[in-house]
Design a protein around this motif. Structure first.
Motif, short mmCIF file in Angstrom:
data_model
loop_
_atom_site.label_atom_id
_atom_site.label_comp_id
_atom_site.label_asym_id
_atom_site.label_seq_id
_atom_site.Cartn_x
_atom_site.Cartn_y
_atom_site.Cartn_z
N LEU A 1 0.83 -1.20 0.00
CA LEU A 1 0.00 0.00 0.00
C LEU A 1 0.86 1.25 0.00
CD1 LEU A 1 -2.74 1.42 0.19
CD2 LEU A 1 -2.60 1.17 2.68
N ASP A 2 1.88 1.28 0.84
CA ASP A 2 2.75 2.46 0.91
C ASP A 2 3.43 2.72 -0.44
OD1 ASP A 2 2.10 2.80 3.57
OD2 ASP A 2 3.88 1.77 4.32
N ARG A 3 3.88 1.65 -1.10
CA ARG A 3 4.53 1.81 -2.40
C ARG A 3 3.53 2.28 -3.45
NH1 ARG A 3 9.47 -1.68 -3.32
NH2 ARG A 3 10.36 -1.97 -1.24
N ALA A 4 2.30 1.78 -3.36
CA ALA A 4 1.27 2.20 -4.30
C ALA A 4 0.93 3.68 -4.12
CB ALA A 4 0.02 1.34 -4.12
N ASN B 1 -4.42 -4.82 -8.83
CA ASN B 1 -3.17 -5.01 -8.09
C ASN B 1 -2.12 -5.76 -8.91
OD1 ASN B 1 -3.91 -3.75 -5.54
ND2 ASN B 1 -5.40 -5.40 -5.38
N TYR B 2 -2.37 -5.88 -10.19
CA TYR B 2 -1.41 -6.46 -11.13
C TYR B 2 -1.56 -5.69 -12.43
CZ TYR B 2 -5.46 -8.62 -13.33
OH TYR B 2 -6.66 -8.81 -13.97
N ALA C 1 3.50 -1.38 -8.60
CA ALA C 1 4.09 -1.20 -7.27
C ALA C 1 3.60 -2.28 -6.31
CB ALA C 1 3.74 0.19 -6.73
N VAL C 2 2.32 -2.60 -6.37
CA VAL C 2 1.76 -3.64 -5.50
C VAL C 2 2.28 -5.02 -5.92
CG1 VAL C 2 -0.35 -4.82 -4.79
CG2 VAL C 2 -0.33 -2.32 -5.00
#
Length: 212
Positions: free
Chosen positions: A130-133, A182-183, A149-150
């Motif tokens: 989540l933080d990277r997203a 998420n992909y 990112a996820v």
């Protein structure tokens, strides 16, 4: 169609999000072995009504509760029941609030007592996803930058990334365009623009990505 929000709408959505954040802070200490899912749901309902808002999920497409409560192997949309949490459970708590016509949507995963090292790592990596997203959300980037990112972080830790469900736009309705997978999919890859409001929802499995 993607709905770009003006500053007044963004502020209304922000207030709804702040109320939802306050609710989650209230619920967190309740997630302990012995609490029932219905007790959590009632606490959320009472809080939202007390603040003159509306549970956004209740009766949405027939959903019968305020919270989606998903325990252990349940990925999403778990219906609250008399089930009581036991030591080692992890629970996904997903809630939405309609505050004056402005919608918020957020989910967290918490541990009931002490959990296994695998469950602890799963929660840690999902939070990092989540933080990277969120870090990828800048004007001019694209939806697939969030997806990448996820996916890259989860798979680097040998976790499965759920493909059947995704994040989405939010704000004037509970679910709006665009979809936020998420992909990196073959689907639409719109550019992120000022005025877009999105719910990023990493859904990560300890094992295979499929759900049933």
């Amino acid at each position: 169609m993607i709905k770009l929000k003006n500053s007044e709408q963004v502020e209304g959505i922000r207030r709804s999000c702040m109320l939802l954040s306050e609710l989650l802070e209230k619920l967190r200490p309740m997630v302990q072995p012995g609490v029932s899912l219905l007790e959590l749901d009632k606490a959320a309902y009472d809080f939202i009504i007390k603040h003159r808002a509306v549970p956004a999920f209740l009766d949405y497409d027939g959903f019968p509760a305020t919270l989606c409560l998903s325990v252990n192997e349940t990925v999403i949309h778990g219906i609250p029941s008399k089930r009581r949490l036991v030591e080692g459970d992890i629970i996904g708590v997903d809630c939405g609030i309609d505050l004056g016509g402005y919608f918020s949507d957020a989910a967290v995963t918490w541990a009931a007592g002490k959990v296994s090292p695998e469950a602890d790592l799963l929660m840690k990596v999902t939070r990092e996803c989540l933080d990277r997203a969120i870090a990828a959300v800048v004007p001019g980037a694209r939806v697939h930058d969030i997806s990448r990112a996820v996916f890259s972080h989860a798979t680097a830790h040998k976790f499965g990334v759920v493909r059947s469900y995704c994040g989405h736009g939010v704000g004037l309705e509970p679910h709006e365009d665009p979809q936020i997978p998420n992909y990196v999919s073959a689907g639409p890859n719109p550019r992120l623009l000022p005025g877009m409001v999105i719910a990023i929802e990493p859904m990560i499995n300890a094992g295979r990505p499929e759900v049933r």
